[in-house]
Motif scaffolding. Structure first.
Motif, PDB file in Angstrom:
ATOM      1  N   ILE A  77      61.166  61.164  39.254  1.00 16.18           N
ATOM      2  CA  ILE A  77      61.420  62.566  39.589  1.00 16.18           C
ATOM      3  C   ILE A  77      62.177  63.215  38.428  1.00 16.18           C
ATOM      4  CG2 ILE A  77      62.519  64.171  41.196  1.00 16.18           C
ATOM      5  CD1 ILE A  77      62.473  61.957  43.304  1.00 16.18           C
ATOM      6  N   ALA A  78      61.708  64.386  38.003  1.00 19.66           N
ATOM      7  CA  ALA A  78      62.413  65.137  36.965  1.00 19.66           C
ATOM      8  C   ALA A  78      62.508  66.596  37.380  1.00 19.66           C
ATOM      9  CB  ALA A  78      61.689  65.029  35.625  1.00 19.66           C
ATOM     10  N   LEU A  79      63.542  67.269  36.896  1.00 19.45           N
ATOM     11  CA  LEU A  79      63.718  68.696  37.161  1.00 19.45           C
ATOM     12  C   LEU A  79      63.607  69.468  35.849  1.00 19.45           C
ATOM     13  CD1 LEU A  79      64.420  71.040  39.067  1.00 19.45           C
ATOM     14  CD2 LEU A  79      66.835  70.620  38.527  1.00 19.45           C
ATOM     15  N   LEU A  80      62.695  70.436  35.839  1.00 20.28           N
ATOM     16  CA  LEU A  80      62.527  71.305  34.686  1.00 20.28           C
ATOM     17  C   LEU A  80      63.124  72.675  34.975  1.00 20.28           C
ATOM     18  CD1 LEU A  80      60.440  69.079  34.039  1.00 20.28           C
ATOM     19  CD2 LEU A  80      58.894  70.860  33.223  1.00 20.28           C
ATOM     20  N   HIS A  81      63.827  73.203  33.983  1.00 20.02           N
ATOM     21  CA  HIS A  81      64.313  74.576  34.052  1.00 20.02           C
ATOM     22  C   HIS A  81      63.734  75.323  32.860  1.00 20.02           C
ATOM     23  CE1 HIS A  81      67.443  77.828  33.332  1.00 20.02           C
ATOM     24  NE2 HIS A  81      66.955  78.109  34.528  1.00 20.02           N
ATOM     25  N   ARG A  82      62.876  76.290  33.133  1.00 19.41           N
ATOM     26  CA  ARG A  82      62.167  77.005  32.070  1.00 19.41           C
ATOM     27  C   ARG A  82      61.468  76.017  31.138  1.00 19.41           C
ATOM     28  NH1 ARG A  82      66.529  81.679  30.183  1.00 19.41           N
ATOM     29  NH2 ARG A  82      66.568  82.843  32.163  1.00 19.41           N
ATOM     30  N   ASP A  83      60.845  75.035  31.712  1.00 20.65           N
ATOM     31  CA  ASP A  83      60.055  74.019  30.994  1.00 20.65           C
ATOM     32  C   ASP A  83      60.900  73.032  30.193  1.00 20.65           C
ATOM     33  OD1 ASP A  83      57.631  75.082  31.960  1.00 20.65           O
ATOM     34  OD2 ASP A  83      57.556  76.531  30.315  1.00 20.65           O
ATOM     35  N   ARG A  84      62.207  73.066  30.340  1.00 17.97           N
ATOM     36  CA  ARG A  84      63.070  72.085  29.679  1.00 17.97           C
ATOM     37  C   ARG A  84      63.566  71.087  30.717  1.00 17.97           C
ATOM     38  NH1 ARG A  84      68.683  73.057  26.304  1.00 17.97           N
ATOM     39  NH2 ARG A  84      69.569  73.159  28.406  1.00 17.97           N
ATOM     40  N   ILE A  85      63.465  69.805  30.405  1.00 16.89           N
ATOM     41  CA  ILE A  85      63.857  68.758  31.347  1.00 16.89           C
ATOM     42  C   ILE A  85      65.376  68.717  31.437  1.00 16.89           C
ATOM     43  CG2 ILE A  85      63.606  66.332  31.997  1.00 16.89           C
ATOM     44  CD1 ILE A  85      61.270  66.213  29.931  1.00 16.89           C
ATOM     45  N   GLU A  86      65.902  68.910  32.647  1.00 16.61           N
ATOM     46  CA  GLU A  86      67.348  68.968  32.833  1.00 16.61           C
ATOM     47  C   GLU A  86      67.920  67.687  33.433  1.00 16.61           C
ATOM     48  OE1 GLU A  86      69.412  71.187  31.747  1.00 16.61           O
ATOM     49  OE2 GLU A  86      67.841  72.480  30.939  1.00 16.61           O
ATOM     50  N   CYS A  87      67.167  67.040  34.305  1.00 14.31           N
ATOM     51  CA  CYS A  87      67.631  65.775  34.853  1.00 14.31           C
ATOM     52  C   CYS A  87      66.423  64.925  35.236  1.00 14.31           C
ATOM     53  CB  CYS A  87      68.577  65.961  36.038  1.00 14.31           C
ATOM     54  SG  CYS A  87      67.839  66.667  37.520  1.00 14.31           S
ATOM     55  N   GLY A  88      66.641  63.629  35.319  1.00 12.62           N
ATOM     56  CA  GLY A  88      65.552  62.721  35.645  1.00 12.62           C
ATOM     57  C   GLY A  88      66.050  61.493  36.371  1.00 12.62           C
ATOM     58  N   VAL A  89      65.213  60.984  37.254  1.00 12.26           N
ATOM     59  CA  VAL A  89      65.518  59.775  38.015  1.00 12.26           C
ATOM     60  C   VAL A  89      64.293  58.881  38.016  1.00 12.26           C
ATOM     61  CG1 VAL A  89      66.049  58.827  40.300  1.00 12.26           C
ATOM     62  CG2 VAL A  89      67.149  60.939  39.541  1.00 12.26           C
ATOM     63  N   ILE A  90      64.488  57.614  37.707  1.00  8.71           N
ATOM     64  CA  ILE A  90      63.454  56.597  37.876  1.00  8.71           C
ATOM     65  C   ILE A  90      64.057  55.488  38.714  1.00  8.71           C
ATOM     66  CG2 ILE A  90      62.029  54.860  36.717  1.00  8.71           C
ATOM     67  CD1 ILE A  90      61.798  56.804  34.354  1.00  8.71           C
ATOM     68  N   TYR A  91      63.404  55.204  39.830  1.00  8.17           N
ATOM     69  CA  TYR A  91      63.951  54.225  40.777  1.00  8.17           C
ATOM     70  C   TYR A  91      62.940  53.117  40.997  1.00  8.17           C
ATOM     71  CZ  TYR A  91      65.819  52.207  45.083  1.00  8.17           C
ATOM     72  OH  TYR A  91      66.300  51.345  46.041  1.00  8.17           O
ATOM     73  N   ASP A  92      63.385  51.888  40.742  1.00  5.58           N
ATOM     74  CA  ASP A  92      62.587  50.694  40.990  1.00  5.58           C
ATOM     75  C   ASP A  92      63.025  50.116  42.328  1.00  5.58           C
ATOM     76  OD1 ASP A  92      61.524  48.144  41.168  1.00  5.58           O
ATOM     77  OD2 ASP A  92      62.014  47.570  39.115  1.00  5.58           O
TER      78      ASP A  92
END
Length: 269
Positions: free
Chosen positions: A103-118
């Motif tokens: 899961i990632a969050l984009l703000h105006r097409d810029r990646i602001e945060c990201g999560v990868i969960y195994d």
């Protein structure tokens, strides 16, 4: 933790719990082929809906771009959640232990945060722009590998669209000549997380989608690495091509693959 990142973690864990409930009864799932060698199960769809439900409740104005649901809820919001509910579906369906939620969050097409969960290892990779990258409570840094000798690289085969096979296998041949090894585990998001935490020294692949790579891009950047397309540019979402490593190894990998980069692999926007 940042509230939006915290909500993404909550959604990723909920999706991971759902995925694990089906792990021992994969044979009962309804599976369809979206395209050649590209499968979707009811788990993918349910996990994505779980993520969307949680995030939409918290941020009703935000948009969504999901592997299964496509674009949803786009209005005037400048925020977009980019979701891969089960990266490595083929692995999951075969019981091969390499899959994750991204899961990632984009703000105006810029990646602001990201999560990868195994969910198998219960490993949580998180990144916040300007706030670093973490594996659970440990700050991440890419490796300091400076040469190919001794380097462990990750990749993904172009199994969906094979028109670039000659270019890809030329890259593969030249990169593996001096490296300690090349691994193809089948989950690009997890591979990128492994570059960020130092389990892989570098990674490259052709033809990925934004939901495959968005969270992993930020993880590597916040862990001190460089992520580009095959022209050292930032058109990763547009081309689907990705090259990530520490700055020195990235430069070496780029020099090695450059002779194999055909016009079809360049950004032609």
């Amino acid at each position: 933790m940042d509230p939006m990142l915290n909500m993404a973690v909550r959604a990723a864990r909920a999706a991971g719990d759902l995925i694990m409930r089906y792990l021992d009864r994969v044979d009962t799932l309804h599976i369809t082929a979206k395209s050649r060698n590209d499968f979707v199960s009811e788990v993918d769809k349910q996990a994505e809906q779980e993520i969307v439900n949680i995030l939409h409740k918290a941020y009703p104005q935000h948009g969504f771009l999901g592997e299964e649901g496509g674009r949803q809820g786009f209005g005037k919001s400048e925020y977009t959640w980019v979701i891969d509910p089960l990266d490595g579906t083929t692995n999951f369906l075969h019981g091969f232990p390499a899959f994750c939620v991204s899961i990632a969050l984009l703000h105006r097409d810029r990646i602001e945060c990201g999560v990868i969960y195994d969910p198998l290892r219960q490993e949580l990779f998180t990144a916040k722009r300007g706030g670093g990258a973490m594996l659970d409570n440990r700050r991440l840094r890419v490796t300091k590998q400076l040469v190919f000798e001794g380097a462990l690289l990750g990749t993904g085969f172009p199994f969906k669209e094979q028109s670039n096979n000659d270019a890809y296998f030329g890259m593969f041949r030249d990169l593996m000549k001096d490296a300690a090894g090349v691994r193809r585990a089948g989950s690009a998001a997890l591979d990128l997380a492994y570059v960020a935490c130092g389990r892989l020294d570098g990674f490259w692949e052709i033809g990925l989608m934004p939901w495959d790579i968005a969270a992993g891009i930020l993880l590597i950047q916040e862990a001190g690495g460089i992520v580009t397309d095959f022209e050292k540019g930032d058109k990763l979402f547009e081309t689907g091509n990705i090259l990530g490593a520490n700055p020195k190894l990235h430069a070496l990998m780029y020099e090695t693959i450059a002779p194999h980069v055909t016009d079809s692999l360049r950004f032609n926007g």
